[in-house]
Write a protein that holds these residues in place. Structure first.
Motif, PDB file in Angstrom:
ATOM      1  N   VAL A  80       0.835  -1.204   0.000  1.00  0.00           N
ATOM      2  CA  VAL A  80       0.000   0.000   0.000  1.00  0.00           C
ATOM      3  C   VAL A  80       0.873   1.258   0.000  1.00  0.00           C
ATOM      4  O   VAL A  80       0.591   2.228  -0.724  1.00  0.00           O
ATOM      5  CB  VAL A  80      -0.947  -0.004   1.220  1.00  0.00           C
ATOM      6  CG1 VAL A  80      -1.684   1.325   1.323  1.00  0.00           C
ATOM      7  CG2 VAL A  80      -1.943  -1.149   1.123  1.00  0.00           C
ATOM      8  N   VAL A  81       1.947   1.242   0.791  1.00  0.00           N
ATOM      9  CA  VAL A  81       2.846   2.401   0.856  1.00  0.00           C
ATOM     10  C   VAL A  81       3.506   2.648  -0.496  1.00  0.00           C
ATOM     11  O   VAL A  81       3.605   3.796  -0.958  1.00  0.00           O
ATOM     12  CB  VAL A  81       3.908   2.191   1.954  1.00  0.00           C
ATOM     13  CG1 VAL A  81       5.012   3.255   1.854  1.00  0.00           C
ATOM     14  CG2 VAL A  81       3.262   2.244   3.332  1.00  0.00           C
ATOM     15  N   MET A  82       3.959   1.571  -1.162  1.00  0.00           N
ATOM     16  CA  MET A  82       4.597   1.737  -2.473  1.00  0.00           C
ATOM     17  C   MET A  82       3.629   2.326  -3.487  1.00  0.00           C
ATOM     18  O   MET A  82       3.985   3.231  -4.253  1.00  0.00           O
ATOM     19  CB  MET A  82       5.140   0.388  -2.964  1.00  0.00           C
ATOM     20  CG  MET A  82       6.358  -0.106  -2.217  1.00  0.00           C
ATOM     21  SD  MET A  82       7.136  -1.550  -2.982  1.00  0.00           S
ATOM     22  CE  MET A  82       5.841  -2.782  -2.820  1.00  0.00           C
ATOM     23  N   ILE A  83       2.403   1.819  -3.501  1.00  0.00           N
ATOM     24  CA  ILE A  83       1.406   2.365  -4.424  1.00  0.00           C
ATOM     25  C   ILE A  83       1.139   3.827  -4.098  1.00  0.00           C
ATOM     26  O   ILE A  83       1.059   4.681  -4.999  1.00  0.00           O
ATOM     27  CB  ILE A  83       0.110   1.538  -4.358  1.00  0.00           C
ATOM     28  CG1 ILE A  83       0.356   0.117  -4.883  1.00  0.00           C
ATOM     29  CG2 ILE A  83      -1.007   2.208  -5.163  1.00  0.00           C
ATOM     30  CD1 ILE A  83      -0.828  -0.817  -4.705  1.00  0.00           C
ATOM     31  N   GLY A  84       1.017   4.137  -2.809  1.00  0.00           N
ATOM     32  CA  GLY A  84       0.779   5.518  -2.400  1.00  0.00           C
ATOM     33  C   GLY A  84       1.915   6.442  -2.804  1.00  0.00           C
ATOM     34  O   GLY A  84       1.681   7.567  -3.291  1.00  0.00           O
ATOM     35  N   LEU A  85       3.160   5.989  -2.610  1.00  0.00           N
ATOM     36  CA  LEU A  85       4.311   6.802  -2.989  1.00  0.00           C
ATOM     37  C   LEU A  85       4.335   7.076  -4.493  1.00  0.00           C
ATOM     38  O   LEU A  85       4.582   8.216  -4.927  1.00  0.00           O
ATOM     39  CB  LEU A  85       5.605   6.100  -2.573  1.00  0.00           C
ATOM     40  CG  LEU A  85       5.943   6.092  -1.079  1.00  0.00           C
ATOM     41  CD1 LEU A  85       7.124   5.168  -0.804  1.00  0.00           C
ATOM     42  CD2 LEU A  85       6.264   7.501  -0.585  1.00  0.00           C
ATOM     43  N   LEU A  86       4.088   6.040  -5.283  1.00  0.00           N
ATOM     44  CA  LEU A  86       4.124   6.208  -6.731  1.00  0.00           C
ATOM     45  C   LEU A  86       2.999   7.119  -7.215  1.00  0.00           C
ATOM     46  O   LEU A  86       3.193   7.948  -8.110  1.00  0.00           O
ATOM     47  CB  LEU A  86       4.053   4.841  -7.416  1.00  0.00           C
ATOM     48  CG  LEU A  86       5.280   3.945  -7.183  1.00  0.00           C
ATOM     49  CD1 LEU A  86       5.024   2.539  -7.701  1.00  0.00           C
ATOM     50  CD2 LEU A  86       6.508   4.530  -7.872  1.00  0.00           C
ATOM     51  N   LEU A  87       1.825   6.972  -6.633  1.00  0.00           N
ATOM     52  CA  LEU A  87       0.715   7.859  -6.994  1.00  0.00           C
ATOM     53  C   LEU A  87       1.026   9.301  -6.604  1.00  0.00           C
ATOM     54  O   LEU A  87       0.702  10.245  -7.346  1.00  0.00           O
ATOM     55  CB  LEU A  87      -0.568   7.395  -6.313  1.00  0.00           C
ATOM     56  CG  LEU A  87      -1.263   6.174  -6.925  1.00  0.00           C
ATOM     57  CD1 LEU A  87      -2.429   5.727  -6.053  1.00  0.00           C
ATOM     58  CD2 LEU A  87      -1.758   6.483  -8.342  1.00  0.00           C
ATOM     59  N   LEU A  88       1.654   9.477  -5.457  1.00  0.00           N
ATOM     60  CA  LEU A  88       2.050  10.813  -5.023  1.00  0.00           C
ATOM     61  C   LEU A  88       3.040  11.423  -6.008  1.00  0.00           C
ATOM     62  O   LEU A  88       2.931  12.612  -6.372  1.00  0.00           O
ATOM     63  CB  LEU A  88       2.672  10.749  -3.626  1.00  0.00           C
ATOM     64  CG  LEU A  88       3.243  12.071  -3.071  1.00  0.00           C
ATOM     65  CD1 LEU A  88       2.128  13.106  -2.936  1.00  0.00           C
ATOM     66  CD2 LEU A  88       3.929  11.817  -1.727  1.00  0.00           C
ATOM     67  N   GLY A  89       3.994  10.605  -6.463  1.00  0.00           N
ATOM     68  CA  GLY A  89       4.979  11.099  -7.420  1.00  0.00           C
ATOM     69  C   GLY A  89       4.358  11.503  -8.737  1.00  0.00           C
ATOM     70  O   GLY A  89       4.682  12.556  -9.304  1.00  0.00           O
ATOM     71  N   VAL A  90       3.438  10.663  -9.257  1.00  0.00           N
ATOM     72  CA  VAL A  90       2.765  10.976 -10.523  1.00  0.00           C
ATOM     73  C   VAL A  90       1.918  12.236 -10.387  1.00  0.00           C
ATOM     74  O   VAL A  90       1.958  13.146 -11.232  1.00  0.00           O
ATOM     75  CB  VAL A  90       1.891   9.785 -10.974  1.00  0.00           C
ATOM     76  CG1 VAL A  90       1.069  10.171 -12.203  1.00  0.00           C
ATOM     77  CG2 VAL A  90       2.755   8.575 -11.286  1.00  0.00           C
ATOM     78  N   THR A  91       1.141  12.314  -9.315  1.00  0.00           N
ATOM     79  CA  THR A  91       0.264  13.472  -9.104  1.00  0.00           C
ATOM     80  C   THR A  91       1.062  14.762  -8.966  1.00  0.00           C
ATOM     81  O   THR A  91       0.725  15.794  -9.564  1.00  0.00           O
ATOM     82  CB  THR A  91      -0.594  13.262  -7.841  1.00  0.00           C
ATOM     83  OG1 THR A  91      -1.324  12.044  -7.964  1.00  0.00           O
ATOM     84  CG2 THR A  91      -1.564  14.415  -7.657  1.00  0.00           C
ATOM     85  N   ILE A 147      11.008  10.073  -4.079  1.00  0.00           N
ATOM     86  CA  ILE A 147       9.962   9.049  -4.205  1.00  0.00           C
ATOM     87  C   ILE A 147      10.546   7.706  -4.620  1.00  0.00           C
ATOM     88  O   ILE A 147      10.279   6.667  -3.994  1.00  0.00           O
ATOM     89  CB  ILE A 147       8.881   9.494  -5.206  1.00  0.00           C
ATOM     90  CG1 ILE A 147       8.040  10.630  -4.621  1.00  0.00           C
ATOM     91  CG2 ILE A 147       7.998   8.309  -5.600  1.00  0.00           C
ATOM     92  CD1 ILE A 147       7.091  10.201  -3.538  1.00  0.00           C
ATOM     93  N   ASP A 148      11.349   7.697  -5.681  1.00  0.00           N
ATOM     94  CA  ASP A 148      11.890   6.428  -6.183  1.00  0.00           C
ATOM     95  C   ASP A 148      12.772   5.745  -5.144  1.00  0.00           C
ATOM     96  O   ASP A 148      12.747   4.512  -5.003  1.00  0.00           O
ATOM     97  CB  ASP A 148      12.684   6.665  -7.466  1.00  0.00           C
ATOM     98  CG  ASP A 148      11.788   6.876  -8.680  1.00  0.00           C
ATOM     99  OD1 ASP A 148      10.565   6.672  -8.545  1.00  0.00           O
ATOM    100  OD2 ASP A 148      12.303   7.253  -9.748  1.00  0.00           O
ATOM    101  N   GLU A 149      13.556   6.524  -4.406  1.00  0.00           N
ATOM    102  CA  GLU A 149      14.413   5.928  -3.381  1.00  0.00           C
ATOM    103  C   GLU A 149      13.587   5.299  -2.261  1.00  0.00           C
ATOM    104  O   GLU A 149      13.870   4.181  -1.812  1.00  0.00           O
ATOM    105  CB  GLU A 149      15.346   6.988  -2.796  1.00  0.00           C
ATOM    106  CG  GLU A 149      16.535   7.301  -3.672  1.00  0.00           C
ATOM    107  CD  GLU A 149      17.523   8.208  -2.981  1.00  0.00           C
ATOM    108  OE1 GLU A 149      17.347   8.458  -1.764  1.00  0.00           O
ATOM    109  OE2 GLU A 149      18.473   8.657  -3.641  1.00  0.00           O
ATOM    110  N   ALA A 150      12.561   6.031  -1.813  1.00  0.00           N
ATOM    111  CA  ALA A 150      11.711   5.494  -0.745  1.00  0.00           C
ATOM    112  C   ALA A 150      11.003   4.228  -1.204  1.00  0.00           C
ATOM    113  O   ALA A 150      10.906   3.237  -0.461  1.00  0.00           O
ATOM    114  CB  ALA A 150      10.695   6.551  -0.309  1.00  0.00           C
TER     115      ALA A 150
END
Length: 620
Positions: free
Chosen positions: A37-48, A60-63
């Motif tokens: 869930v955290v990975m999906i959230g991080l990637l969505l945050l990066g795209v947005t 984002i990518d490092e986290a």
């Protein structure tokens, strides 16, 4: 197939009666689910942030990478706990009953030996990584690398517990003595083995890997043990190097899309979005001769473009179409043959997990592979559709009625939100708007929202179960990629790849000869190994040679994937064939004779693809 036998197809899992896991692993499952869930959230945050706010977030990518390695190792341990790692059981059935327990114990002892041997080098690797800090977060990389020894210890404990639970003390002692004696003999012979040169490739990287596969050792550990024994007994390379190769092979940033696309397939199954597409195609073509066969093929084509999962595709399509096909006189064995080859046909339709892994391993553009994959799947779809039409000449059309316009309109309305997904995925990746990893997160969010609003949604309990299943399946995929990368590195360090390239360059016929040889190799490996490990193992060797003889990377990738899928569905070894039989509830013995004409159609399509390069490159 036994109740706890597990078959994995390009990363997709079908297990029957498999354990839901031991209660002691519940905290691990919870952490893995949270990490996903955290990975999906991080990637969505990066795209947005990048597209909506025009503000890239550099960390984002490092986290996500820190989370990803922990997720992969925990998922692999969950897969061990649930007995969901891919292994070949064909030869185990031939073992006499009196030896079955010993062979089972031997396989587990071999796995434990590999994990035990990798523990100290993985701790050394963590210490080495302490001196390296991440560029954006400025954290020691040891925080990330610690996932390796933690996962190894967890898997080792689970394997030993399983060993004592399933084997007698006498069988365990015999297995341990066998490994100790053989290992000691090889250690004493190591000065001699070091002088054998490339013969060691045949002994360890080929012979040992094949032996472990026959013994029922999971493919992950077949590759790991082969590479480990090769390095220990024939070289002076420290094992910390192997740990680094495993890390690199299983945690590339592009591979983040693998678990997310697996989760997407689960969401589509749970919401019924895939079935909506099947129902729409049934209203369009169900009333014509061979119509239901075309519906089946078209459904696999479109549904594959959403989920990227062959097992998910077949499990969605078969129950919806098989009853009506039986009523029209289709024989169950013919239906299974069409289902299996149809799933193989659709494997190049994005988002294909195989294409994502291939792009990562061979350094080929994922966007180019996704764009070419549509055209290649269309060639194979046409070949199978023509054969289905020929075979349907005796089809019983009594009672087959054309759907009314209101019925067709309703089906189209229900299916429209689901149909948007494959075109959304292709357009975003192919147009360079977003990476495959970013698109996977967008697709999951879209499916979750549309599923909740229009298709009934998913309960929190079901969602949690899907997250854990995704962790187990993804872990079993990713650790295969890691150990296969280590084995591939061991192979390339011998200079064998250069020698092979020189030898092939001297063959008559140029690229045509190389293409034929490649087709035969990947069809054979598709039968035995399954697609993902075969790709990671051979891509670093085969793709540079293909480029040297003038073959376009994308063209070669399409040929490789199709050849592997034909092997995957080819009895008597092809794993995909048995999965299709299990989904359709048809005996493999009954279906085996019927699949050959369909495989022949696939081979004809493959030859057209191989020797008409424009089919693979025309859309690029």
């Amino acid at each position: 197939m036994t109740t706890n036998e597990v078959l994995v197809l390009d990363g997709e899992l079908l297990h029957e009666g498999a354990s839901s896991g031991s209660p002691l692993m519940r905290p691990v499952e919870f952490v893995a689910a949270i990490l996903l869930v955290v990975m999906i959230g991080l990637l969505l945050l990066g795209v947005t942030s990048r597209y909506a706010l025009h503000l890239p977030i550099v960390w984002i990518d490092e986290a996500a990478s820190f989370c990803f390695l922990w997720f992969a190792m925990l998922g692999s341990a969950i897969a061990i706990d649930r007995n969901e790692h891919l292994r070949l059981t064909l030869f185990l059935r031939m073992v006499p009953d009196r030896l079955t327990g010993y062979v089972t114990a031997l396989a587990l002892v071999l796995v434990a030996t590999f994990l035990g041997a990798m523990l100290m080098p993985s701790l050394d690797y963590v210490m080495e990584e302490w001196a390296v800090t991440s560029a954006a977060l400025n954290l020691p990389m040891s925080f990330r690398a610690s996932a390796l020894p933690f996962g190894i210890v967890l898997m080792l404990v689970l394997v030993i517990a399983n060993l004592f639970r399933t084997s007698s003390l006498n069988q365990i002692v015999q297995a341990v003595l066998t490994v100790a004696v053989v290992g000691s003999a090889l250690w004493l012979l190591s000065p001699v083995l070091e002088q054998l040169g490339n013969i060691n490739i045949a002994i360890f990287l080929c012979g040992f890997a094949a032996l472990f596969l026959v013994l029922g050792v999971p493919i992950t550990f077949c590759f790991g043990l082969a590479a480990l024994s090769f390095l220990v007994f024939t070289t002076w390379v420290p094992l910390i190097v192997m740990v680094g190769r495993v890390d690199e092979g299983m945690s590339g940033i592009i591979l983040l899309s693998v678990p997310i696309f697996v989760l997407l397939g689960c969401v589509l199954d749970a919401t019924g979005m895939g079935k909506a597409i099947v129902d729409l195609l049934s209203t369009m073509f169900g009333h014509v001769r061979a119509g239901m066969s075309w519906v089946l093929l078209g459904s696999l084509f479109l549904v594959s473009g959403i989920s990227g999962s062959k097992v998910s595709d077949m499990a969605t399509v078969a129950p919806a179409l098989f009853p009506e096909m039986k009523r029209r006189g289709h024989k169950p064995k013919e239906m299974i043959a069409l289902l299996a080859t149809g799933a193989a046909m659709a494997d190049t339709v994005p988002p294909s997990i195989v294409l994502i892994v291939l792009g990562s391993a061979a350094g080929v553009s994922i966007a180019a592979l996704f764009t070419s994959g549509f055209a290649i799947a269309m060639v194979l779809l046409l070949a199978l559709a023509i054969l289905a039409w020929v075979k349907a000449r005796h089809e019983n059309m009594d009672g087959a009625m054309k759907a009314s316009w209101p019925m067709a309109g309703k089906a189209a309305l229900v299916a429209a939100p689901a149909l948007v997904l494959p075109f959304l995925i292709r357009s975003l990746v192919g147009g360079g708007v977003a990476t495959a990893t970013e698109v996977s997160t967008i697709a999951v969010l879209y499916a979750m929202v549309i599923g909740a609003v229009l298709y009934g949604g998913i309960s929190l309990k079901t969602l949690y179960r899907m997250l854990v299943e995704t962790a187990a399946l993804s872990g079993s995929i990713l650790i295969i990629l890691g150990t296969a990368s280590a084995m591939a590195w061991s192979l390339t360090q011998t200079g064998f790849a250069f020698q092979l390239s020189t030898m092939i360059a001297g063959l008559p016929g140029g690229w045509v000869t190389y293409m034929i040889v490649s087709i035969l190799i990947f069809m054979l490996l598709g039968c035995v190994l399954e697609g993902l490990p075969a790709i990671v193992l051979l891509a670093p060797i085969m793709f540079p040679i293909a480029k040297a003889v003038g073959i376009n990377d994308v063209h070669y990738a399409m040929v490789v994937v199709v050849a592997m899928n034909i092997g995957l569905m080819a009895p008597p070894i092809g794993i995909g064939f048995y999965i299709a039989c299990k989904i359709g509830n048809v005996s493999p013995d009954e279906a085996m004779g019927a699949i050959w004409p369909y495989l022949a159609a696939m081979v004809i399509g493959l030859l057209v693809i191989a020797f008409v390069p424009a089919l693979s490159t025309i859309l690029l």
